[in-house]
Motif scaffolding. Sequence first.
Motif, PDB file in Angstrom:
ATOM      1  N   MET A 149       0.840  -1.195   0.000  1.00  0.00           N
ATOM      2  CA  MET A 149       0.000   0.000   0.000  1.00  0.00           C
ATOM      3  C   MET A 149       0.878   1.249   0.000  1.00  0.00           C
ATOM      4  O   MET A 149       1.880   1.303   0.700  1.00  0.00           O
ATOM      5  CB  MET A 149      -0.887   0.041   1.252  1.00  0.00           C
TER       6      MET A 149
ATOM      7  N   GLU B  71      -5.565  -4.515   1.985  1.00  0.00           N
ATOM      8  CA  GLU B  71      -4.877  -4.927   0.759  1.00  0.00           C
ATOM      9  C   GLU B  71      -5.557  -6.117   0.105  1.00  0.00           C
ATOM     10  O   GLU B  71      -5.732  -6.165  -1.114  1.00  0.00           O
ATOM     11  CB  GLU B  71      -3.422  -5.293   1.059  1.00  0.00           C
TER      12      GLU B  71
ATOM     13  N   LEU C 168      -8.757  -4.966  -1.480  1.00  0.00           N
ATOM     14  CA  LEU C 168      -8.467  -4.158  -2.667  1.00  0.00           C
ATOM     15  C   LEU C 168      -8.094  -5.032  -3.849  1.00  0.00           C
ATOM     16  O   LEU C 168      -8.458  -4.737  -4.989  1.00  0.00           O
ATOM     17  CB  LEU C 168      -7.346  -3.158  -2.382  1.00  0.00           C
TER      18      LEU C 168
ATOM     19  N   LYS D 129      -3.063   0.529  -5.553  1.00  0.00           N
ATOM     20  CA  LYS D 129      -3.070   0.440  -4.087  1.00  0.00           C
ATOM     21  C   LYS D 129      -2.545   1.695  -3.413  1.00  0.00           C
ATOM     22  O   LYS D 129      -1.697   1.641  -2.527  1.00  0.00           O
ATOM     23  CB  LYS D 129      -2.279  -0.785  -3.624  1.00  0.00           C
TER      24      LYS D 129
END
Length: 121
Positions: free
Chosen positions: A39, A65, A68, A95
């Motif tokens: 990230m 994460e 995502l 990200k």
Amino acid sequence: MVNRIHAFHPTILPGSKKNTPTTPATVSFKDVLSQQHSMQISKHARDRMHARNIEVSNEQWTKIESKLQEANQKGVKESLVITDEAAFVVNASNKTVITAMEKAELKSKIFTNINGTIIME
């Protein structure tokens, strides 16, 4: 101890033609820890998180994460991520956290340019 960490976790400078590790003196301990997650946090988001005293644990970043990655696979480009304490607008494909706010701020906000929402429990 920091030197040992650097010895095991060399950092490659972006744009470096030779991809040689940096010297231990140029990499901070904070940078080494931040490399554990893919990230990225924009300067704007970092400033907002600092100003609002928003902290996210490593465990929470890992969960975000993961979600995502799922969202990106479903074609989500910009996502609103809502946690127990905060909300983040995140570019799912790279990200990157674009902005951050306290959860209490959500009541009066309108979010634009997002095509997905992730609610973390």
